[in-house]
Design an enzyme around this catalytic site. Structure first.
Site, PDB file in Angstrom:
ATOM      1  CB  SER A  13      -0.928  -0.011   1.211  1.00  0.00           C
ATOM      2  OG  SER A  13      -0.157  -0.065   2.382  1.00  0.00           O
ATOM      3  CG  ASP A 147      -5.499  -6.117   0.550  1.00  0.00           C
ATOM      4  OD1 ASP A 147      -4.423  -6.697   0.773  1.00  0.00           O
ATOM      5  OD2 ASP A 147      -5.621  -4.871   0.508  1.00  0.00           O
ATOM      6  CB  CYS A 382     -11.817  24.137  12.322  1.00  0.00           C
ATOM      7  SG  CYS A 382     -13.450  23.422  12.619  1.00  0.00           S
ATOM      8  NE  ARG A 463     -21.169  16.058  16.641  1.00  0.00           N
ATOM      9  CZ  ARG A 463     -20.304  15.159  16.193  1.00  0.00           C
ATOM     10  NH1 ARG A 463     -19.026  15.233  16.512  1.00  0.00           N
ATOM     11  NH2 ARG A 463     -20.718  14.157  15.438  1.00  0.00           N
ATOM     12  CG  HIS A 508     -11.963  22.605   7.839  1.00  0.00           C
ATOM     13  ND1 HIS A 508     -10.859  22.201   8.563  1.00  0.00           N
ATOM     14  CD2 HIS A 508     -13.041  22.351   8.603  1.00  0.00           C
ATOM     15  CE1 HIS A 508     -11.254  21.716   9.726  1.00  0.00           C
ATOM     16  NE2 HIS A 508     -12.579  21.793   9.781  1.00  0.00           N
ATOM     17  CD  GLU A 510      -8.230  22.667   6.196  1.00  0.00           C
ATOM     18  OE1 GLU A 510      -8.572  23.875   6.259  1.00  0.00           O
ATOM     19  OE2 GLU A 510      -8.501  21.842   7.094  1.00  0.00           O
TER      20      GLU A 510
HETATM   21  N1  GLN Z   1     -13.895  20.046  17.728  1.00  0.00           N
HETATM   22  C1  GLN Z   1     -14.345  21.277  17.191  1.00  0.00           C
HETATM   23  C2  GLN Z   1     -15.819  21.234  16.814  1.00  0.00           C
HETATM   24  O1  GLN Z   1     -16.379  20.194  16.673  1.00  0.00           O
HETATM   25  C3  GLN Z   1     -13.524  21.690  15.989  1.00  0.00           C
HETATM   26  C4  GLN Z   1     -13.691  20.804  14.801  1.00  0.00           C
HETATM   27  C5  GLN Z   1     -12.598  20.935  13.784  1.00  0.00           C
HETATM   28  O2  GLN Z   1     -11.539  21.487  14.042  1.00  0.00           O
HETATM   29  N2  GLN Z   1     -12.817  20.376  12.608  1.00  0.00           N
HETATM   30  O3  GLN Z   1     -16.437  22.257  16.651  1.00  0.00           O
END
Ligand code: GLN
Length: 544
Positions: A13, A147, A382, A463, A508, A510
């Site tokens: 892999s 596999d 985040c 969350r 995010h 990225e």
């Molecule tokens: N743990 C945090 C949340 O749930 C940040 C999540 C993250 O960085 N993707 O809000």
């Protein structure tokens, strides 16, 4: 009719099948074809969203909110294609769909079996990518030939190619040709054996893509062609690239891999122009303005794949600023043990990425504080944004115990708390706030300057959120809320103008950076790091 390429892996892999698939997609796209990519993963999780980053690396989030394999990140970075929920299927998802259908009476009267029901569901998953607007679907099969768990996938692609015929589907086998130092030789036997395994289940690869550390000699190519039953020119070398993964498509194009694919499928071979791609690679590899050093302070640092898109985005932003970005990888728990100064002194920028759970949080918060107090460009993403808010609450607003209710449910100052929409959610899989949402930026802020726009859309996976009860208090102390959801409820970006560059976002970024179009916030962050580097240098010179 949509044509299919099936990419399998042999011997070991981690051969970079995903990069190979993405590179082939880029070449076909540049020849004028419309391509989609898909990954089939043999594990039983319905998606990787519930796995630890240590198990699986980064979870890549698509526009439509699917939590997927990180190879989809390569697909999007190399091509212009947006992946979707249909771009990643696991064994778990296939079984879950088949079993749900069985309970609904969808197979009434029948014995439900791996063949044909699971294989039919796999074929349907692959064909779900077909369409009038799609010339090619490239499907990468996770795992290695041999596999046990990938057998149903291999049987499904065998059947599918049988059904569509050889001018509509090809098998590309990515395999390893190791160099054995003690013998001073490259060995083709492992690849022969892995092709043997495929042959025993009815798959004869059309093209062999040989991963190797050293160039393949003609003699090796002849041997592989003869014993693996492939045409000589279909033995392609994919040597380890010297500097950048973005060199892979150039190396494959030099060997006309895309031409062979098009010829085998009886398609027109148009012009291929990779000048802009070459120029981009050249900028990444030979930047004009030296190096900046950026610290990434994370909690999953020991696994390179855990921050794949973050590292790639920094590389892209380096290209745009004509500098090389060197990453100092810092484990946030280490910051707790030895202090921020010992680990972060001398960096030109500090990035705190996303994460879950309380391990290492105090180290992340200490890294934010170090950046804020020392005027070092700071970029929070985040969880990194949430840590920035906690630091600001504690140090600037005097809320000693400010915390996120993710880490301390009883904190008197939950400056970060669970989103209202998440409070009655108990199931774990696919239940966060996921995927693309619009965000409105405040004109005149750093964020708006970076984007050159005020209406943006970014991908999310969280969350918890900024607790609006603390908005006024934080704004009074100089925190600027520069990005909000269109209804004004959810804080998406915060910044601190009293600092040279301090921007943190709940989303995010990225996941939307590509080497041809680096992300505005990463670009701005790296530009600020360059400024800081030059300032420190000129101060030193003056002091000398
Ligand atoms: N743990 C945090 C949340 O749930 C940040 C999540 C993250 O960085 N993707 O809000």
């Amino acid at each position: 009719m949509t044509k299919h390429l099936f990419v399998t892996g042999g011997v070991v892999s981690s051969l970079g099948k995903g990069l190979t698939a993405a590179s082939v997609a880029l070449l076909l796209e540049r020849r004028g074809y419309r391509v989609k990519l898909q990954k089939l993963d043999p594990y039983l999780n319905v998606d990787p969203g519930t796995m630890s980053p240590y198990q699986h690396g980064e979870v890549y989030v698509t526009v439509d909110g699917a939590e997927t394999d990180l190879d989809l990140g390569h697909y999007e970075r190399f091509t212009g294609v947006d992946c979707t929920r249909g771009s990643n299927f696991t064994t778990g998802r296939i079984y879950s769909d088949v079993i749900t259908r069985e309970r609904e009476g969808g197979y009434l009267g029948k014995t439900v079996q791996v063949i044909p029901h699971i294989t039919d569901a796999i074929k349907a998953a692959i064909r779900s990518m077909d369409g009038d607007d799609v010339d090619f679907v490239i499907t990468e099969i996770g795992g290695t030939a041999g596999d046990i768990e990938s057998l149903p996938f291999l049987e499904a692609i065998r059947q599918l190619r049988q059904e569509i015929g050889r001018t509509n589907g090809l098998f590309l086998h990515v395999t390893l040709v190791p160099y054995i130092a003690a013998a001073g030789e490259m060995k083709t036997k492992p690849s022969q054996q892995s092709v043997g395994i495929l042959r025993s289940i009815g798959i004869i690869p059309d093209i062999l893509i040989c991963r190797c550390e050293r160039p393949l000699e003609q003699e090796h190519k002849d041997k592989l062609a003869l014993f693996c039953n492939v045409e000589r020119q279909m033995v392609i070398e994919e040597q380890d690239v010297a500097n950048s993964i973005y060199e892979v498509p150039l190396a494959l194009a030099d060997q006309d891999l895309d031409v062979y694919i098009l010829e085998l499928l009886q398609l027109h071979v148009g012009r291929l122009d990779l000048r802009d791609w070459r120029a981009m690679v050249d900028r990444l590899v030979n930047p004009k303005f030296g190096t900046v050093e950026v610290a990434v302070v994370g909690k999953y640092i020991s696994l390179q794949d855990a921050y794949k898109s973050i590292y790639e985005s920094l590389t892209h932003a380096g290209g745009s600023n004509d500098v090389k970005v060197r990453v100092r990888q810092i484990e946030s728990e280490e910051v707790e043990r030895v202090g921020a100064e010992a680990l972060l002194a001398g960096v030109d920028g500090i990035l705190v990425p996303g994460g879950f759970g309380d391990r290492g949080i105090e180290g992340k918060i200490a890294a934010v504080r170090y950046a804020r107090e020392n005027g070092i460009p700071f970029f929070g993403i985040c969880l990194g944004m949430q840590c920035a808010v906690m630091d600001f609450g504690r140090q600037v607003c005097g809320l000693d115990s400010a915390n996120s209710s993710e880490f301390n449910e009883k904190t008197p100052h939950p400056v970060i708390h669970m989103m209202a929409s998440q409070r009655n959610v108990y199931r774990k899989g696919g239940t966060m706030r996921l995927g693309s949402y619009p965000c409105r930026l405040e004109a005149g802020t750093e964020a708006a300057a970076c984007y050159g726009a005020t209406e943006i859309s970014e991908r999310h996976r969280h969350r918890y959120e900024f607790n609006n009860a603390y908005r006024q208090q934080m704004e009074a102390k100089g925190l600027v809320i520069s990005g909000l959801s269109p209804d004004g409820e959810l804080v998406e970006v915060v910044e601190y103008p009293a600092h040279p560059w301090f921007v943190a976002c709940q989303f995010h970024p990225e996941f939307q950076s590509t080497p041809m179009r680096s992300h505005p916030l990463f670009r701005g962050f790296v530009a600020a790091a360059v400024k800081r580097r030059d300032l420190v240098k000129s101060n030193k010179n003056e002091g000398a």
